[in-house]
Design a protein around this motif. Structure first.
Motif, PDB file in Angstrom:
ATOM      1  N   SER A 114       0.832  -1.209   0.000  1.00 58.37           N
ATOM      2  CA  SER A 114       0.000   0.000   0.000  1.00 58.37           C
ATOM      3  C   SER A 114       0.862   1.252   0.000  1.00 58.37           C
ATOM      4  O   SER A 114       0.637   2.169  -0.797  1.00 58.37           O
ATOM      5  CB  SER A 114      -0.940   0.016   1.203  1.00 58.37           C
ATOM      6  OG  SER A 114      -0.226   0.099   2.430  1.00 58.37           O
ATOM      7  N   HIS A 115       1.892   1.276   0.882  1.00 54.42           N
ATOM      8  CA  HIS A 115       2.738   2.459   0.940  1.00 54.42           C
ATOM      9  C   HIS A 115       4.029   2.159   1.686  1.00 54.42           C
ATOM     10  O   HIS A 115       4.193   1.088   2.282  1.00 54.42           O
ATOM     11  CB  HIS A 115       2.005   3.643   1.576  1.00 54.42           C
ATOM     12  CG  HIS A 115       1.686   3.486   3.037  1.00 54.42           C
ATOM     13  ND1 HIS A 115       0.804   2.538   3.523  1.00 54.42           N
ATOM     14  CD2 HIS A 115       2.131   4.161   4.124  1.00 54.42           C
ATOM     15  CE1 HIS A 115       0.707   2.637   4.828  1.00 54.42           C
ATOM     16  NE2 HIS A 115       1.512   3.610   5.230  1.00 54.42           N
ATOM     17  N   ALA A 116       4.935   3.128   1.629  1.00 51.80           N
ATOM     18  CA  ALA A 116       6.233   3.003   2.296  1.00 51.80           C
ATOM     19  C   ALA A 116       6.651   4.361   2.837  1.00 51.80           C
ATOM     20  O   ALA A 116       6.236   5.407   2.322  1.00 51.80           O
ATOM     21  CB  ALA A 116       7.288   2.493   1.311  1.00 51.80           C
ATOM     22  N   ASN A 117       7.456   4.345   3.897  1.00 51.79           N
ATOM     23  CA  ASN A 117       8.012   5.570   4.474  1.00 51.79           C
ATOM     24  C   ASN A 117       9.532   5.505   4.453  1.00 51.79           C
ATOM     25  O   ASN A 117      10.112   4.468   4.797  1.00 51.79           O
ATOM     26  CB  ASN A 117       7.561   5.747   5.921  1.00 51.79           C
ATOM     27  CG  ASN A 117       6.153   6.290   6.047  1.00 51.79           C
ATOM     28  OD1 ASN A 117       5.335   6.062   5.155  1.00 51.79           O
ATOM     29  ND2 ASN A 117       5.870   6.969   7.133  1.00 51.79           N
ATOM     30  N   ALA A 118      10.165   6.617   4.086  1.00 51.21           N
ATOM     31  CA  ALA A 118      11.628   6.754   4.150  1.00 51.21           C
ATOM     32  C   ALA A 118      11.935   7.967   5.015  1.00 51.21           C
ATOM     33  O   ALA A 118      11.522   9.082   4.697  1.00 51.21           O
ATOM     34  CB  ALA A 118      12.208   6.928   2.751  1.00 51.21           C
ATOM     35  N   THR A 119      12.657   7.734   6.105  1.00 53.06           N
ATOM     36  CA  THR A 119      12.882   8.799   7.084  1.00 53.06           C
ATOM     37  C   THR A 119      14.359   8.913   7.427  1.00 53.06           C
ATOM     38  O   THR A 119      15.010   7.906   7.723  1.00 53.06           O
ATOM     39  CB  THR A 119      12.090   8.515   8.378  1.00 53.06           C
ATOM     40  OG1 THR A 119      10.706   8.399   8.070  1.00 53.06           O
ATOM     41  CG2 THR A 119      12.294   9.617   9.409  1.00 53.06           C
ATOM     42  N   VAL A 120      14.878  10.144   7.393  1.00 53.75           N
ATOM     43  CA  VAL A 120      16.241  10.433   7.847  1.00 53.75           C
ATOM     44  C   VAL A 120      16.156  11.638   8.779  1.00 53.75           C
ATOM     45  O   VAL A 120      15.931  12.762   8.334  1.00 53.75           O
ATOM     46  CB  VAL A 120      17.201  10.736   6.679  1.00 53.75           C
ATOM     47  CG1 VAL A 120      18.587  11.089   7.203  1.00 53.75           C
ATOM     48  CG2 VAL A 120      17.282   9.541   5.735  1.00 53.75           C
TER      49      VAL A 120
END
Length: 341
Positions: free
Chosen positions: A144-150
């Motif tokens: 459904s979706h993805a998160n990329a966090t820095v």
């Protein structure tokens, strides 16, 4: 034995030198920098030849591979020269700062039949290798979706170390410099991006480029994504993570540098199986250093006449995403990646 030469003896060059040292059939033959004293340690510690002139280095027939470790804005001119001289190329991220330069690098390496690899070493982390494998097997089902966090800290002192840091011409901001590794992982795992919408700002650091950025993406599969990147986090690095949400599973890889499985639930996989995988990775979260993997892979690519694992086109895909996010933030409009061509 494959002889490597490092061009640009700043901070990242040491990682390349150590990686070369750890590979049995690799040799740090030479280094090149416009400031002679930057090369002193490499001459003493590794026995490398010192060059202040790039053309003289490229004329040396003993050099097989050029490792480009200069500020990003210089990558393209050096890579093209190296390819024209018949040298294989390993270029630090980002591959370049523009798509035109990137295409020129890829074309020059192809035309001169030399290998091209871009340094995106996070792909070789045990947790990421595992996540890639289960996604390729379809164990998470439809995504459904993805998160990329820095969420990292780079203080003003970091940017003040050199005049090129934080500039648009030679460096870029948090997306181009720090988060591009995370974005490479996002595209590697999720596939090509179709469209983005982004906002960015320079809120705290005294630099030309952005120190914080947020964005949403639509992948060509129809899945969505959320990107958050900042170098403004007080007082030190907080986290880097990749989160994937599917119809049959949820996986979050996190920690300060995305090395640990922080959450995992997969249909049909018992809690004991999950705990075993989590613990195995916890025992060896970093695995073999990514730069060492890049060096080993380049040697194998040369010997077996194949493409490196991380190709020039892989570097281009990560760069395209960054440039689309930049364009969207500048225009305050959604941007299709096809419009960048």
């Amino acid at each position: 034995m494959v002889n490597f030469a490092i061009v640009g003896c700043g901070h990242i060059a040491k990682k390349h030198a150590e990686a070369i040292k750890q590979v049995a059939n690799a040799n740090l033959y030479a280094v090149c920098d416009t400031v002679p004293e930057r090369m002193d340690d490499y001459v003493k510690e590794y026995g490398a030849e010192a060059y202040t002139d790039l053309d003289r280095l490229l004329a040396d027939e003993n050099v097989h591979v050029i490792n480009i470790c200069t500020p990003s804005g210089y990558h393209a001119s050096i890579a093209k020269k190296a390819a024209e001289a018949g040298k294989h190329v390993i270029v630090e991220k980002p591959i370049a700062l523009t798509l035109r330069d990137t295409n020129d690098i890829i074309e020059a390496c192809s035309r001169n039949d030399v290998k091209l690899s871009v340094v995106h070493p996070n792909r070789f982390r045990p947790a990421m290798i595992w996540l890639k494998s289960i996604m390729e097997k379809g164990l998470l089902g439809k995504i459904s979706h993805a998160n990329a966090t820095v969420r990292w800290n780079r203080n003003q002192q970091y940017y003040d170390q050199a005049p090129w840091r934080g500039t648009k011409a030679l460096d870029g901001g948090v997306l181009m410099n720090q988060a591009i590794h995370n974005l490479d992982l996002l595209v590697w795992l999720m596939g090509d991006v179709e469209e983005v919408f982004s906002m960015s700002a320079t809120r705290i650091r005294n630099i030309e480029a952005e120190d914080v950025s947020t964005g949403v993406v639509r992948f060509t599969t129809g899945a969505l994504g959320v990107i958050e990147a900042a170098t403004t986090i007080y007082p030190k690095n907080l986290e880097e993570s990749i989160s994937i949400f599917g119809e049959k599973g949820t996986v979050i890889i996190g920690g300060t540098t995305a090395n640990f499985i922080e959450h995992c639930q997969i249909e049909g996989m018992s809690q004991n199986e999950i705990e075993q995988i989590v613990n195995e990775i916890k025992e060896n979260p970093y695995g073999k250093p990514g730069h060492q993997c890049i060096i080993e892979d380049m040697i194998q690519a040369i010997h077996n006449d194949r493409e490196p694992i991380v190709t020039g086109n892989d570097g281009k895909r990560a760069l395209e995403l960054v440039l689309a996010l930049y364009k969207s933030a500048e225009t305050n409009q959604p941007v299709k990646l096809s419009s960048l061509m």
